[in-house]
Scaffold this active site. Structure first.
Site, PDB file in Angstrom:
ATOM      1  N   LYS A 106       0.814  -1.221   0.000  1.00 60.89           N
ATOM      2  CA  LYS A 106       0.000   0.000   0.000  1.00 60.89           C
ATOM      3  C   LYS A 106       0.849   1.273   0.000  1.00 60.89           C
ATOM      4  CE  LYS A 106      -4.242  -1.709   0.120  1.00 60.89           C
ATOM      5  NZ  LYS A 106      -5.171  -1.507  -0.991  1.00 60.89           N
ATOM      6  N   SER A 144       1.716  -9.619  -0.732  1.00 65.65           N
ATOM      7  CA  SER A 144       1.369  -8.191  -0.719  1.00 65.65           C
ATOM      8  C   SER A 144       1.483  -7.548   0.654  1.00 65.65           C
ATOM      9  CB  SER A 144      -0.050  -7.994  -1.260  1.00 65.65           C
ATOM     10  OG  SER A 144      -0.944  -8.816  -0.529  1.00 65.65           O
ATOM     11  N   GLU A 172     -10.090   5.553   2.712  1.00 67.43           N
ATOM     12  CA  GLU A 172     -10.854   4.417   3.224  1.00 67.43           C
ATOM     13  C   GLU A 172      -9.853   3.319   3.541  1.00 67.43           C
ATOM     14  OE1 GLU A 172      -9.386   2.566  -0.218  1.00 67.43           O
ATOM     15  OE2 GLU A 172     -10.121   4.630  -0.058  1.00 67.43           O
TER      16      GLU A 172
END
Length: 394
Positions: A85, A374, A107
């Site tokens: 991210k 991830s 969000e």
């Protein structure tokens, strides 16, 4: 491709009140994406702050155990904040700063995007507010505390199913009320144009590095590249620089929850239909009346009823395959990778590991499979323990 369209998907299905904001964002992005100074700043943030390039790790024990293709893991879990991210967030917060914004909102589902946004906001001196479904704030209490520790204000969202889709809706509402000084750091390759393109471009560093590292280690391209898919940012980043390389199979692993034949699933490609939601045309899980259906997954980060428009196009054209993975399979894979390689993956990433466990043994030994890990799994340990009937909260 016409503006903001991926085949029939994408577009800008948004209220008039947001039109100026997305036009301003698109103009700023077009100005800065090829700006040498902006790119040099971003590169420095990636290398010095986020810890890129991330490792491409040869999973020797997993390879031996599965007895088929050679397995490499792209270690996005080693980035600062513990997931992929941060790539997109550093890009977007830097862009917001260049646009003269002083406040960012976002969000978050599993909390990784929220933590990354709060981190970048702290480092670049921006005000930060995060919207997170109330159910997710309970599942991911540790990440809520991390966001607050970093100086962000966290708003638990109680509307709808109180999960990721409702957090997105709430953040969009908030953005319409304060466009002048606020940028919405959308966390995945979804939403109205230009977000799917912006997020993809910032995440494409993953596939760019895999390509370079693979050449270095093996002198060739991998045969299969795979990643978990919710909205689809880590998968899009993993796929993007391989799209033209048609010899490379691209596999996205969706969250099937309790199974694609149940109502408790979040496997959009397996069960969804074409629709319009959150500013884009794509595939969504819907009820018989075309309303967005409640979705379920053990993974808060894949618990979204749609998929990014570029993924929808890759599916339509047959360039990428999308496969459903159940909670049970993901939990097994979470434990498997922890035990065999000493790497605890995020429960999201474990969905990709689960499918790899199925296909790697069927592939020839001279083939190479790359799985993007991830994120790291610290945030999921308590939830998985509960799933296995153990309570470690005392």
């Amino acid at each position: 491709m016409s503006k903001g369209r991926f085949g029939i998907h994408g577009g800008q299905y948004i209220p008039e009140t947001l039109m100026n904001a997305v036009i301003e964002l698109e103009e700023a992005y077009n100005k800065y994406k090829n700006d040498p100074e902006f790119n040099a700043e971003l590169e420095t943030l990636f290398n010095e702050y986020a810890g890129r390039p991330s490792r491409l790790y040869y999973a020797e024990r997993m390879t031996k155990d599965l007895g088929g293709a050679k397995v490499y893991l792209k270690r996005e879990d080693l980035n600062h904040t513990g997931s992929h991210k941060i790539n997109n967030v550093l890009g977007q917060v830097l862009l917001a700063k260049k646009m003269g914004k002083t406040r960012v909102i976002a969000e978050t589902g599993a909390g990784q995007h929220g933590v990354a946004t709060a981190t970048a906001a702290a480092m670049m001196d921006m005000e930060c507010e995060i919207f997170m479904g109330k159910e997710d704030t309970e599942r991911q209490a540790l990440n809520v505390y991390r966001m607050r520790l970093l100086g962000a204000k966290v708003h638990p969202v109680t509307s709808g199913t109180a999960t990721l889709k409702d957090a997105v809706s709430e953040t969009m509402r908030e953005w319409t009320s304060r466009i002048s000084d606020t940028h919405y750091v959308l966390g995945s390759v979804m939403g109205p144009h230009p977000f799917p393109t912006i997020v993809r471009d910032f995440q494409a560093v993953i596939s760019k590095e895999i390509k370079e590292q693979m050449q270095e280690k093996e002198g060739r391209l991998p045969d299969v590249v795979m990643a978990c898919v919710g909205g689809g940012s880590n998968a899009m980043g993993t796929f993007y620089n391989f799209i033209e390389d048609t010899s490379v199979r691209l596999i996205g692993c969706e969250a099937a929850g309790r199974g694609v034949n149940t109502a408790e699933t979040a496997a959009t490609i397996a069960t969804g239909r074409l629709g319009i939601f959150h500013g884009m045309k794509s595939y969504f899980c819907q009820d018989e009346y075309g309303q967005i259906a409640p979705v379920y997954s053990i993974s808060a980060g894949l618990d979204y009823p749609g998929i990014g428009p570029e993924h929808a196009m890759l599916y339509d054209t047959g360039r990428a395959e999308y496969v459903p993975v159940t909670d049970d399979e993901a939990v097994d894979a979470f434990e498997y990778l922890s035990r065999i390689e000493g790497i605890i993956p995020a429960i999201e990433s474990a969905h990709a590991v689960a499918h790899a466990k199925k296909i790697v043994p069927t592939l020839p030994k001279d083939q190479i499979v790359v799985i993007t890990i991830s994120g790291r799994g610290d945030k999921d340990v308590a939830a998985i323990a509960r799933y296995r009937g153990e309570d470690i909260s005392d």
